[in-house]
Design an enzyme around this catalytic site. Structure first.
Site, PDB file in Angstrom:
ATOM      1  N   GLY A 188       0.822  -1.208   0.000  1.00 39.08           N
ATOM      2  CA  GLY A 188       0.000   0.000   0.000  1.00 39.08           C
ATOM      3  C   GLY A 188       0.856   1.257   0.000  1.00 39.08           C
ATOM      4  N   ALA A 189       0.753   2.045  -1.091  1.00 45.98           N
ATOM      5  CA  ALA A 189       1.474   3.325  -1.162  1.00 45.98           C
ATOM      6  C   ALA A 189       0.531   4.453  -0.761  1.00 45.98           C
ATOM      7  CB  ALA A 189       2.014   3.557  -2.569  1.00 45.98           C
ATOM      8  N   GLY A 190      -0.217   4.240   0.331  1.00 45.81           N
ATOM      9  CA  GLY A 190      -1.099   5.284   0.861  1.00 45.81           C
ATOM     10  C   GLY A 190      -0.349   6.087   1.911  1.00 45.81           C
ATOM     11  N   ALA A 280      -0.411  -2.002   4.869  1.00 42.87           N
ATOM     12  CA  ALA A 280      -1.030  -0.674   5.072  1.00 42.87           C
ATOM     13  C   ALA A 280      -1.999  -0.420   3.926  1.00 42.87           C
ATOM     14  CB  ALA A 280       0.050   0.403   5.131  1.00 42.87           C
ATOM     15  N   VAL A 281      -3.086  -1.191   3.906  1.00 43.06           N
ATOM     16  CA  VAL A 281      -4.025  -1.161   2.773  1.00 43.06           C
ATOM     17  C   VAL A 281      -5.334  -0.447   3.128  1.00 43.06           C
ATOM     18  CG1 VAL A 281      -3.064  -3.230   1.695  1.00 43.06           C
ATOM     19  CG2 VAL A 281      -4.906  -3.466   3.379  1.00 43.06           C
ATOM     20  N   HIS A 455       9.875  38.295   5.723  1.00 44.16           N
ATOM     21  CA  HIS A 455      11.013  37.833   4.933  1.00 44.16           C
ATOM     22  C   HIS A 455      12.222  37.695   5.847  1.00 44.16           C
ATOM     23  CE1 HIS A 455      13.828  37.367   1.643  1.00 44.16           C
ATOM     24  NE2 HIS A 455      14.609  38.240   2.273  1.00 44.16           N
TER      25      HIS A 455
HETATM   26  P1  NAD Z   1      -4.834   4.497   2.272  1.00 42.00           P
HETATM   27  O1  NAD Z   1      -6.211   4.280   1.796  1.00 42.00           O
HETATM   28  O2  NAD Z   1      -4.271   5.860   2.353  1.00 42.00           O
HETATM   29  O3  NAD Z   1      -3.830   3.655   1.342  1.00 42.00           O
HETATM   30  C1  NAD Z   1      -3.946   2.258   1.161  1.00 42.00           C
HETATM   31  C2  NAD Z   1      -3.311   1.895  -0.167  1.00 42.00           C
HETATM   32  O4  NAD Z   1      -3.229   0.474  -0.235  1.00 42.00           O
HETATM   33  C3  NAD Z   1      -4.133   2.339  -1.372  1.00 42.00           C
HETATM   34  O5  NAD Z   1      -3.300   3.086  -2.233  1.00 42.00           O
HETATM   35  C4  NAD Z   1      -4.594   1.028  -1.993  1.00 42.00           C
HETATM   36  O6  NAD Z   1      -4.670   1.086  -3.400  1.00 42.00           O
HETATM   37  C5  NAD Z   1      -3.503   0.074  -1.566  1.00 42.00           C
HETATM   38  N1  NAD Z   1      -3.925  -1.348  -1.540  1.00 42.00           N
HETATM   39  C6  NAD Z   1      -5.090  -1.845  -1.069  1.00 42.00           C
HETATM   40  N2  NAD Z   1      -5.105  -3.207  -1.202  1.00 42.00           N
HETATM   41  C7  NAD Z   1      -3.913  -3.556  -1.761  1.00 42.00           C
HETATM   42  C8  NAD Z   1      -3.318  -4.794  -2.133  1.00 42.00           C
HETATM   43  N3  NAD Z   1      -3.954  -5.958  -1.946  1.00 42.00           N
HETATM   44  N4  NAD Z   1      -2.074  -4.796  -2.674  1.00 42.00           N
HETATM   45  C9  NAD Z   1      -1.405  -3.609  -2.850  1.00 42.00           C
HETATM   46  N5  NAD Z   1      -1.925  -2.409  -2.520  1.00 42.00           N
HETATM   47  C10 NAD Z   1      -3.160  -2.365  -1.973  1.00 42.00           C
HETATM   48  O7  NAD Z   1      -4.776   3.748   3.674  1.00 42.00           O
HETATM   49  P2  NAD Z   1      -3.646   3.717   4.820  1.00 42.00           P
HETATM   50  O8  NAD Z   1      -2.374   4.295   4.331  1.00 42.00           O
HETATM   51  O9  NAD Z   1      -3.655   2.325   5.340  1.00 42.00           O
HETATM   52  O10 NAD Z   1      -4.252   4.693   5.893  1.00 42.00           O
HETATM   53  C11 NAD Z   1      -5.504   4.371   6.513  1.00 42.00           C
HETATM   54  C12 NAD Z   1      -6.242   5.613   6.935  1.00 42.00           C
HETATM   55  O11 NAD Z   1      -5.559   6.275   7.969  1.00 42.00           O
HETATM   56  C13 NAD Z   1      -6.422   6.587   5.802  1.00 42.00           C
HETATM   57  O12 NAD Z   1      -7.786   6.923   5.739  1.00 42.00           O
HETATM   58  C14 NAD Z   1      -5.606   7.766   6.185  1.00 42.00           C
HETATM   59  O13 NAD Z   1      -6.247   8.976   5.836  1.00 42.00           O
HETATM   60  C15 NAD Z   1      -5.449   7.650   7.688  1.00 42.00           C
HETATM   61  N6  NAD Z   1      -4.119   8.143   8.041  1.00 42.00           N
HETATM   62  C16 NAD Z   1      -3.864   9.471   7.900  1.00 42.00           C
HETATM   63  C17 NAD Z   1      -2.606   9.959   8.174  1.00 42.00           C
HETATM   64  C18 NAD Z   1      -2.327  11.410   7.994  1.00 42.00           C
HETATM   65  O14 NAD Z   1      -3.265  12.186   7.920  1.00 42.00           O
HETATM   66  N7  NAD Z   1      -1.086  11.835   7.879  1.00 42.00           N
HETATM   67  C19 NAD Z   1      -1.591   9.107   8.566  1.00 42.00           C
HETATM   68  C20 NAD Z   1      -1.879   7.763   8.681  1.00 42.00           C
HETATM   69  C21 NAD Z   1      -3.151   7.291   8.407  1.00 42.00           C
END
Ligand code: NAD
Length: 482
Positions: A188-190, A280-281, A455
């Site tokens: 997961g590149a989230g 992290a999906v 500045h």
């Molecule tokens: P996310 O939804 O941001 O990213 C998950 C990613 O996993 C997606 O890009 C998805 O396409 C990918 N994915 C899903 N199934 C997969 C698979 N089988 N194989 C490969 N890739 C796959 O979710 P997250 O990063 O787990 O975060 C969860 C929640 O927590 C989010 O809603 C986020 O907003 C919140 N969060 C926010 C922050 C912040 O605001 N800085 C920090 C951490 C978490």
């Protein structure tokens, strides 16, 4: 005899504890029930954000950033250091100390505001009753005029990679490694994948991110996402897009355990072996077993409690806020919803402006945005001007040797009203906040352009992006002058 409250809040994350404190400030007798136990088995308030989310991840992001700066960038400033090392258990212990300080802070705020904090598992057993089972198995019924469900969310698990919190971990386990894994896989590149992948990459892991989707950060503005991908690859993250994980096998014993991940991409089936794997999906709302079925609270097919714009559920005495309901799973969104609910109970007209919830990814550089991006506006047929200012042209950013990224401001072509702001750069979250405030006041790009910025400061890039939207930034070449 049952204890009786005006407001009972279930869950003490940023949505729940903020709702409870504000409720008490408004004169409501308030209880907040929390089931979370710390490593010592003691009830702690603060939920995911404080215990295993926002705060501990930022502690490790800051520690690992300092390490990387010392190792890779001090020489640029003429600073010589010996061999820079990292003591992972000490870094984790500092993170735990920060968490303890802040969760203790919530307890202090509860005491100061006369919120009754209760340890145990809560279940809504009637429109005006919450049954709490404490960790000794004792049951107490709380009578409540109003109930607020703020039970949060939990990591999604996928069948190909069952989490054991040892070799295959979720976002919680990834905050507890005792050594730097040599080869780290991230699914997961989230937001979580990029933040935690960055922590361990800075500390020395070879990090591979497997992302099922073909596009990188699809929720972000395309130009910003492209810049981010370029910078993360430069930092050593191996980001494989269009890679769908199909299975995993654990081999070896003890510290020698490895996990081989099977995935499929455009070229076919592949495998890659890691020492640790972070899953992290995404996250799902934690709403099962919180409400007795007979009450008839409506929940959607994904488990979110159904609410209207004011977070009212289908039952007039029950409200739900934060990750348990629709909208982005963000602490600040949950907090504002909590405040809105209790202020409305007190007769105020409070609303959450869902159009202006800022998003931040705490990588380095940070990525932050608010409002609409170019792609969304094009799809809506809105005419707009774009102003971009690169940090490479900012004196303050160059002085800090931290000049990657840009500020991008989008304004309506006809009215000049700011429609969105997208930043990748150092302190992007804090810089963005200026535009969140400006947008809350319906400011135009010209309003920002006419504002005096100190500045030298990074925020001058925001000023210049606003000037650029109208074609007259001072410190970059402008294609069109108006
Ligand atoms: P996310 O939804 O941001 O990213 C998950 C990613 O996993 C997606 O890009 C998805 O396409 C990918 N994915 C899903 N199934 C997969 C698979 N089988 N194989 C490969 N890739 C796959 O979710 P997250 O990063 O787990 O975060 C969860 C929640 O927590 C989010 O809603 C986020 O907003 C919140 N969060 C926010 C922050 C912040 O605001 N800085 C920090 C951490 C978490």
């Amino acid at each position: 005899m049952a204890s009786s409250y005006d407001v009972v809040v279930i869950g003490s994350g940023p949505a729940g504890y903020v709702a409870a404190i504000r409720a008490a400030q408004l004169g409501f007798s308030t209880a907040c029930v929390e089931k979370w136990l710390n490593k010592e088995g003691k009830t702690v308030f603060g939920g995911t954000c404080l215990n295993v989310g926002c705060i501990p991840s930022k502690a490790l992001l800051d520690s690992s950033h300092k390490f990387m700066e010392a190792r890779d960038h001090f020489d640029v400033h003429g600073i010589t250091v010996g061999k820079v090392g990292v003591d992972v258990p000490a870094m984790i212990a500092r993170k735990d100390k920060v968490v303890a300080q802040l969760t203790g802070g919530v307890s202090g705020l509860f005491a100061g505001n006369k919120v009754t904090g209760i340890g145990g598992v809560a279940k809504v057993t009637g429109p005006n009753s919450v049954t709490v089972t404490n960790h000794e198995g004792e049951v107490e019924v709380l009578e409540a005029k109003h109930i607020i469900i703020a039970a949060g969310s939990v990591p999604i698990e996928i069948p190909p990679t069952p989490v054991d919190q040892d070799t295959i971990v979720d976002s919680t386990g990834a905050l507890e490694f005792t050594a730097v894994p040599k080869r780290l896989g991230v699914i997961g590149a989230g937001v979580i994948g990029l933040e935690l992948g960055s922590v361990w990459a800075r500390l020395g892991s070879e990090v591979t991110v497997l992302e099922a989707m073909d596009g990188f950060l699809p929720a972000a503005d395309k130009q910003i996402a492209k810049e981010a991908q370029k910078l993360f690859v430069k930092q050593g993250l191996d980001i494989k897009l269009g890679a769908r994980v199909t299975g995993s096998k654990i081999a070896g014993k003890g510290a020698k355990k490895t996990v081989t991940v099977e995935y499929t991409d455009a070229e076919g089936d592949k495998t890659q072996t890691f020492d640790k794997l972070i899953v992290a999906v995404g996250r799902r709302p934690y709403t099962q077993n919180i409400v007795e079925e007979s009450i008839g609270l409506e929940v959607d097919e994904r488990g979110f409690v159904k609410v209207n714009e004011q977070c009212a559920t289908s039952i007039p005495t029950i409200f739900a806020v934060g990750d348990a309901v629709r909208g982005p799973m963000l602490a600040h969104k949950g907090s504002e919803e909590g405040v809105m609910v209790v202020e409305r109970l007190a007769g105020k007209q409070t609303q959450v402006n869902y159009a202006l919830v800022p998003s931040v990814i705490y990588t380095h550089p940070e990525i932050a945005w608010v409002g609409k991006n170019e792609e969304e506006l094009k799809a809506e047929g809105v005419e707009f001007n774009v102003g971009v200012f690169p940090f490479a042209a900012s004196g303050r950013a160059l002085a800090a040797n931290d000049a990657d990224g840009m500020v991008k401001l989008i304004a309506d072509k006809n009215t000049d009203r700011i429609l969105g702001c997208h930043i990748i750069g150092a302190s992007a979250a804090d810089l963005l906040q200026q535009i969140v405030i400006a947008m809350e006041f319906s400011a135009s790009a010209e309003d920002i352009g006419l504002t005096i910025f100190s500045h030298p400061a990074l925020s001058e890039a925001v000023h210049e992006a606003a000037l650029a939207a109208n074609g007259h930034a001072i410190h970059i070449g402008n294609r069109k002058r108006r």
